[in-house]
Design a protein around this motif. Structure first.
Motif, mmCIF file in Angstrom:
data_model
loop_
_atom_site.group_PDB
_atom_site.id
_atom_site.type_symbol
_atom_site.label_atom_id
_atom_site.label_comp_id
_atom_site.label_asym_id
_atom_site.label_seq_id
_atom_site.Cartn_x
_atom_site.Cartn_y
_atom_site.Cartn_z
ATOM 1 N N GLN A 114 0.820 -1.101 -0.024
ATOM 2 C CA GLN A 114 0.058 0.033 0.046
ATOM 3 C C GLN A 114 0.989 1.236 -0.120
ATOM 4 O OE1 GLN A 114 -2.765 0.326 3.385
ATOM 5 N NE2 GLN A 114 -2.955 2.763 2.897
ATOM 6 N N PHE A 115 0.775 2.024 -0.958
ATOM 7 C CA PHE A 115 1.784 3.207 -1.228
ATOM 8 C C PHE A 115 1.190 4.182 -0.241
ATOM 9 C CE2 PHE A 115 3.077 0.496 -4.711
ATOM 10 C CZ PHE A 115 4.514 0.592 -4.440
ATOM 11 N N CYS A 116 1.917 5.081 0.417
ATOM 12 C CA CYS A 116 1.048 6.019 1.229
ATOM 13 C C CYS A 116 1.840 7.544 0.824
ATOM 14 C CB CYS A 116 1.351 5.794 2.678
ATOM 15 S SG CYS A 116 0.588 4.289 3.188
ATOM 16 N N ASN A 117 1.149 8.457 1.026
ATOM 17 C CA ASN A 117 1.658 9.829 0.870
ATOM 18 C C ASN A 117 1.347 10.459 2.080
ATOM 19 O OD1 ASN A 117 3.097 9.577 -1.762
ATOM 20 N ND2 ASN A 117 0.768 9.526 -2.777
ATOM 21 N N VAL A 118 2.392 11.433 2.336
ATOM 22 C CA VAL A 118 1.747 12.196 3.742
ATOM 23 C C VAL A 118 2.564 13.593 3.643
ATOM 24 C CG1 VAL A 118 2.166 12.356 6.205
ATOM 25 C CG2 VAL A 118 2.201 10.078 5.159
ATOM 26 N N SER A 119 1.431 14.530 3.823
ATOM 27 C CA SER A 119 1.701 15.916 3.730
ATOM 28 C C SER A 119 2.533 16.334 4.894
ATOM 29 C CB SER A 119 0.297 16.825 3.672
ATOM 30 O OG SER A 119 -0.319 16.546 2.415
ATOM 31 N N TYR A 120 3.475 17.364 4.794
ATOM 32 C CA TYR A 120 4.174 17.997 5.921
ATOM 33 C C TYR A 120 4.407 19.400 5.623
ATOM 34 C CZ TYR A 120 8.368 17.372 3.181
ATOM 35 O OH TYR A 120 9.416 17.399 2.147
#
Length: 249
Positions: free
Chosen positions: A216-222
């Motif tokens: 499961q590929f995940c992208n996280v804002s920061y």
């Protein structure tokens, strides 16, 4: 069986903190780190302190090519990505880097390396044309590099491109993408650009099901703009653009 894979942090501690918070929120307690931890014009020292703390818990880390550059080059001859990072590192950080293995096996299920089993500085899944186009390698070339690896799951980083490739025998190779560097250019083997097109931190969750391993590929804002400003302050306009836009300038 479920765990997270991170790679190519490149000293972006703010991105790493956001990824770790997201991993924790999903109830995941074990992480593998595929290297290139500290190099870049950001916060190598803070990142190293956090990774040393993680390594006392449930994190397995392998060494990347940029990790190697930090310990094999004299201080006055560091490559460009290492110059700023090296100045922030304490002896304990360098000692940690020296102890990192080239490759490792996680729970007898996953083979870990930074780039390929033969080299820490060659793309496993991607090929670069003489015109600078980056594209998926032919399957037979990918499989040749996996010869002799028995684990059903293979994890690599280095290219910063999130990708999964199924081998003809059912094994799965996964690159989780980059936590801290969404775009760059390089002149090896030919000049090319790698661009995610977004500014989020990337990682992957790997889960073993009755059907096999599933990523499961995940992208996280920061706060990527804060890191872009820091890169600019440290004299790296190329990093500032990449962090602000997800594109190589």
């Amino acid at each position: 069986m479920r765990f997270a894979a991170i790679a190519d942090i490149h000293g972006n501690c703010v991105a790493l903190e956001a990824v770790l918070a997201d991993i924790h929120a999903q109830g995941i307690t074990e992480i593998v780190n595929l290297g290139d931890c500290l190099s870049g014009p950001l916060e190598a020292g803070r990142t190293a302190d956090l990774l040393l703390l993680l390594d006392t818990m449930a994190t397995l880390t392998v060494r990347g090519n940029h990790d190697r550059y930090l310990i094999e080059n004299p201080a006055d001859a560091m490559p460009s990505w290492e110059v700023h990072a090296f100045s922030q590192l304490a002896p304990r950080h360098l000692q940690w880097l020296r102890k990192l293995p080239f490759s490792a096996v996680y729970r007898d299920e996953a083979y870990l390396c930074h780039a390929t089993p033969q080299s820490d500085s060659v793309y496993w899944l991607e090929q670069v044309s003489s015109e600078g186009h980056v594209f998926l390698k032919p399957l037979e070339e990918i499989e040749a590099l996996a010869d002799g690896i028995e684990q059903p799951l293979i994890l690599c980083g280095h290219s910063h491109i999130p990708r999964a490739v199924q081998l003809s025998d059912g094994r799965l190779i996964v690159n989780p993408g980059s936590v801290g560097c969404p775009a760059y250019d390089d002149d090896t083997p030919h000049f090319h650009k790698v661009e995610t097109g977004h500014t989020m931190a990337s990682y992957a969750i790997l889960e073993k099901t009755s059907a096999g391993w599933t990523p499961q590929f995940c992208n996280v804002s920061y706060d990527h703009l804060a890191m872009s400003r820091l890169a600019a302050e440290n004299g790296r306009a190329d990093w500032a653009v990449a962090l602000a836009t997800g594109r190589a300038g």
